[in-house]
Structure formats: structure tokens, C-alpha cells
Scaffold this motif. Structure first.
Motif, PDB file in Angstrom:
ATOM      1  N   GLU A   1       0.820  -1.216   0.000  1.00 17.03           N
ATOM      2  CA  GLU A   1       0.000   0.000   0.000  1.00 17.03           C
ATOM      3  C   GLU A   1       0.851   1.262   0.000  1.00 17.03           C
ATOM      4  O   GLU A   1       0.595   2.191  -0.753  1.00 17.03           O
ATOM      5  CB  GLU A   1      -0.947   0.007   1.209  1.00 17.03           C
ATOM      6  CG  GLU A   1      -2.006  -1.073   1.167  1.00 17.03           C
ATOM      7  CD  GLU A   1      -2.922  -0.953  -0.034  1.00 17.03           C
ATOM      8  OE1 GLU A   1      -3.312   0.176  -0.384  1.00 17.03           O
ATOM      9  OE2 GLU A   1      -3.239  -1.998  -0.625  1.00 17.03           O
ATOM     10  N   HIS A   2       1.866   1.286   0.853  1.00 15.04           N
ATOM     11  CA  HIS A   2       2.699   2.482   0.951  1.00 15.04           C
ATOM     12  C   HIS A   2       3.561   2.682  -0.287  1.00 15.04           C
ATOM     13  O   HIS A   2       3.790   3.822  -0.705  1.00 15.04           O
ATOM     14  CB  HIS A   2       3.535   2.448   2.232  1.00 15.04           C
ATOM     15  CG  HIS A   2       2.728   2.806   3.440  1.00 15.04           C
ATOM     16  ND1 HIS A   2       2.797   4.031   4.031  1.00 15.04           N
ATOM     17  CD2 HIS A   2       1.805   2.105   4.136  1.00 15.04           C
ATOM     18  CE1 HIS A   2       1.963   4.074   5.058  1.00 15.04           C
ATOM     19  NE2 HIS A   2       1.346   2.909   5.138  1.00 15.04           N
ATOM     20  N   ALA A   3       4.029   1.590  -0.881  1.00 15.03           N
ATOM     21  CA  ALA A   3       4.824   1.710  -2.114  1.00 15.03           C
ATOM     22  C   ALA A   3       3.988   2.354  -3.214  1.00 15.03           C
ATOM     23  O   ALA A   3       4.480   3.206  -3.956  1.00 15.03           O
ATOM     24  CB  ALA A   3       5.327   0.338  -2.555  1.00 15.03           C
ATOM     25  N   MET A   4       2.725   1.965  -3.308  1.00 13.01           N
ATOM     26  CA  MET A   4       1.844   2.550  -4.328  1.00 13.01           C
ATOM     27  C   MET A   4       1.529   4.008  -4.002  1.00 13.01           C
ATOM     28  O   MET A   4       1.503   4.848  -4.892  1.00 13.01           O
ATOM     29  CB  MET A   4       0.544   1.744  -4.432  1.00 13.01           C
ATOM     30  CG  MET A   4       0.747   0.377  -5.045  1.00 13.01           C
ATOM     31  SD  MET A   4      -0.722  -0.647  -5.350  1.00 13.01           S
ATOM     32  CE  MET A   4      -1.913  -0.142  -4.184  1.00 13.01           C
ATOM     33  N   ASP A   5       1.302   4.311  -2.725  1.00  9.86           N
ATOM     34  CA  ASP A   5       0.920   5.665  -2.317  1.00  9.86           C
ATOM     35  C   ASP A   5       2.019   6.700  -2.542  1.00  9.86           C
ATOM     36  O   ASP A   5       1.729   7.859  -2.815  1.00  9.86           O
ATOM     37  CB  ASP A   5       0.508   5.689  -0.840  1.00  9.86           C
ATOM     38  CG  ASP A   5      -0.822   5.011  -0.590  1.00  9.86           C
ATOM     39  OD1 ASP A   5      -1.557   4.736  -1.569  1.00  9.86           O
ATOM     40  OD2 ASP A   5      -1.135   4.738   0.588  1.00  9.86           O
ATOM     41  N   ILE A   6       3.278   6.294  -2.380  1.00 15.28           N
ATOM     42  CA  ILE A   6       4.376   7.273  -2.445  1.00 15.28           C
ATOM     43  C   ILE A   6       5.217   7.153  -3.713  1.00 15.28           C
ATOM     44  O   ILE A   6       6.281   7.769  -3.810  1.00 15.28           O
ATOM     45  CB  ILE A   6       5.284   7.167  -1.201  1.00 15.28           C
ATOM     46  CG1 ILE A   6       5.984   5.810  -1.148  1.00 15.28           C
ATOM     47  CG2 ILE A   6       4.508   7.456   0.066  1.00 15.28           C
ATOM     48  CD1 ILE A   6       7.059   5.725  -0.083  1.00 15.28           C
ATOM     49  N   LYS A   7       4.742   6.384  -4.681  1.00  5.96           N
ATOM     50  CA  LYS A   7       5.524   6.098  -5.884  1.00  5.96           C
ATOM     51  C   LYS A   7       6.025   7.358  -6.599  1.00  5.96           C
ATOM     52  O   LYS A   7       7.167   7.421  -7.023  1.00  5.96           O
ATOM     53  CB  LYS A   7       4.706   5.244  -6.845  1.00  5.96           C
ATOM     54  CG  LYS A   7       5.522   4.639  -7.943  1.00  5.96           C
ATOM     55  CD  LYS A   7       4.717   3.619  -8.706  1.00  5.96           C
ATOM     56  CE  LYS A   7       5.662   2.736  -9.475  1.00  5.96           C
ATOM     57  NZ  LYS A   7       5.093   1.465  -9.802  1.00  5.96           N
ATOM     58  N   THR A   8       5.180   8.367  -6.732  1.00  2.00           N
ATOM     59  CA  THR A   8       5.605   9.574  -7.450  1.00  2.00           C
ATOM     60  C   THR A   8       6.332  10.564  -6.541  1.00  2.00           C
ATOM     61  O   THR A   8       7.192  11.303  -7.006  1.00  2.00           O
ATOM     62  CB  THR A   8       4.393  10.284  -8.093  1.00  2.00           C
ATOM     63  OG1 THR A   8       3.424  10.572  -7.097  1.00  2.00           O
ATOM     64  CG2 THR A   8       3.782   9.413  -9.172  1.00  2.00           C
ATOM     65  N   ILE A   9       5.999  10.575  -5.272  1.00  8.74           N
ATOM     66  CA  ILE A   9       6.611  11.530  -4.335  1.00  8.74           C
ATOM     67  C   ILE A   9       7.998  11.076  -3.886  1.00  8.74           C
ATOM     68  O   ILE A   9       8.933  11.869  -3.833  1.00  8.74           O
ATOM     69  CB  ILE A   9       5.723  11.725  -3.091  1.00  8.74           C
ATOM     70  CG1 ILE A   9       4.322  12.157  -3.501  1.00  8.74           C
ATOM     71  CG2 ILE A   9       6.329  12.722  -2.125  1.00  8.74           C
ATOM     72  CD1 ILE A   9       3.315  12.067  -2.374  1.00  8.74           C
ATOM     73  N   HIS A  10       8.126   9.790  -3.543  1.00  9.71           N
ATOM     74  CA  HIS A  10       9.383   9.221  -3.036  1.00  9.71           C
ATOM     75  C   HIS A  10       9.691   7.924  -3.781  1.00  9.71           C
ATOM     76  O   HIS A  10       9.510   6.832  -3.237  1.00  9.71           O
ATOM     77  CB  HIS A  10       9.282   8.923  -1.533  1.00  9.71           C
ATOM     78  CG  HIS A  10       8.968  10.102  -0.689  1.00  9.71           C
ATOM     79  ND1 HIS A  10       9.874  11.102  -0.456  1.00  9.71           N
ATOM     80  CD2 HIS A  10       7.839  10.458  -0.024  1.00  9.71           C
ATOM     81  CE1 HIS A  10       9.314  12.021   0.321  1.00  9.71           C
ATOM     82  NE2 HIS A  10       8.080  11.650   0.585  1.00  9.71           N
ATOM     83  N   PRO A  11      10.165   8.013  -5.028  1.00 11.08           N
ATOM     84  CA  PRO A  11      10.385   6.800  -5.822  1.00 11.08           C
ATOM     85  C   PRO A  11      11.410   5.833  -5.235  1.00 11.08           C
ATOM     86  O   PRO A  11      11.262   4.621  -5.360  1.00 11.08           O
ATOM     87  CB  PRO A  11      10.827   7.328  -7.186  1.00 11.08           C
ATOM     88  CG  PRO A  11      11.245   8.732  -6.955  1.00 11.08           C
ATOM     89  CD  PRO A  11      10.498   9.220  -5.761  1.00 11.08           C
ATOM     90  N   VAL A  12      12.439   6.347  -4.582  1.00 15.49           N
ATOM     91  CA  VAL A  12      13.465   5.472  -4.001  1.00 15.49           C
ATOM     92  C   VAL A  12      12.867   4.658  -2.857  1.00 15.49           C
ATOM     93  O   VAL A  12      13.062   3.440  -2.767  1.00 15.49           O
ATOM     94  CB  VAL A  12      14.685   6.293  -3.516  1.00 15.49           C
ATOM     95  CG1 VAL A  12      15.668   5.429  -2.767  1.00 15.49           C
ATOM     96  CG2 VAL A  12      15.359   6.979  -4.692  1.00 15.49           C
ATOM     97  N   THR A  13      12.123   5.319  -1.989  1.00 14.30           N
ATOM     98  CA  THR A  13      11.478   4.628  -0.872  1.00 14.30           C
ATOM     99  C   THR A  13      10.457   3.630  -1.397  1.00 14.30           C
ATOM    100  O   THR A  13      10.359   2.514  -0.883  1.00 14.30           O
ATOM    101  CB  THR A  13      10.798   5.645   0.064  1.00 14.30           C
ATOM    102  OG1 THR A  13      11.750   6.641   0.442  1.00 14.30           O
ATOM    103  CG2 THR A  13      10.264   4.971   1.305  1.00 14.30           C
TER     104      THR A  13
END
Length: 116
Positions: A83-95
Motif C-alpha cells: 500500500e505504501h509503495a503505491m501511495d508514495i511512488k511519485t513523491i518518493h520513488p526510491v522509498t
């Protein structure tokens, strides 16, 4: 149980910082499974560096952490990472990439537990 995941140094520190920030915001306060994972990964994990590689070349390192082999715990962690990987994909691609690697590893561990 000892777990080992390969990721870059940048990914490792990005995800650790992300977990620390979420913990600071109280996101893990009421979830015992995520508290265990936070402690295992963000606080007690270690990395194994290859002495022959230059750390500044962003090499992949072995991230080692201890987490019990429990189906419910691993499922919770896997879903969280997904869920978190999908949520932050554009904001924090490395994370996001690091969380994807953790999710894939956890899914593999779950399949091993379930005998699939």
C-alpha cells in the motif's frame, strides 16, 4: 528468524527514514505487527558491505533483520509495504522501490510458510 534482503544503500536509508517518520507521527502506535517490523528494520537491522565496492557507487548491500516467521505478521508487513509503495511512488520513488523489494521478499517468505 534472520531475514536478508538486497537493496541499495540509498533505498535502505530512505526506507529507514520513512519508517522513523511514520513512527514519529504515531502511525504504528496501535499495530503490534508493524511495531515489531519497525523495531526489526528501522532500529535493529544491519547491512553487510562488500569491502571491494566503493560505497558511493550506490552498491547493493545485504540488509539483515530478525523477525519471527509468523503468517499474520508477515501478511501485515507485506500489505503495508504494498500500500505504501503505491501511495508514495511519485513523491518518493526510491522509498517506493525499497518497499516493493521488501514486499516481494515477504511474499516469498509467506509462500514458503504456506508451502506454495
Amino acid at each position: 528468524m534472520k531475514h536478508t534482503i538486497l537493496m541499495t544503500l540509498e533505498e535502505y536509508f530512505a526506507v529507514k527514514n520513512y519508517f522513523v517518520e511514520l513512527n514519529r507521527q504515531g502511525k504504528f502506535k496501535f499495530d503490534k505487527s508493524m511495531q515489531k517490523f519497525y523495531k526489526a528494520f528501522a532500529i535493529e537491522s544491519s547491512i553487510k558491505l562488500d569491502k571491494k565496492q566503493n560505497m558511493f557507487d550506490n552498491p547493493e548491500v545485504e540488509v539483515m533483520f530478525h523477525l519471527e516467521k509468523n503468517q499474520t505478521l508477515l501478511s501485515t508487513v507485506g500489505l503495508f509495504c504494498r500500500e505504501h509503495a503505491m501511495d508514495i511512488k511519485t513523491i518518493h520513488p526510491v522509498t517506493s522501490r525499497a518497499l516493493e523489494k521488501i514486499k516481494i521478499y515477504i511474499a516469498t517468505e509467506l509462500m514458503d510458510i504456506l508451502g506454495l
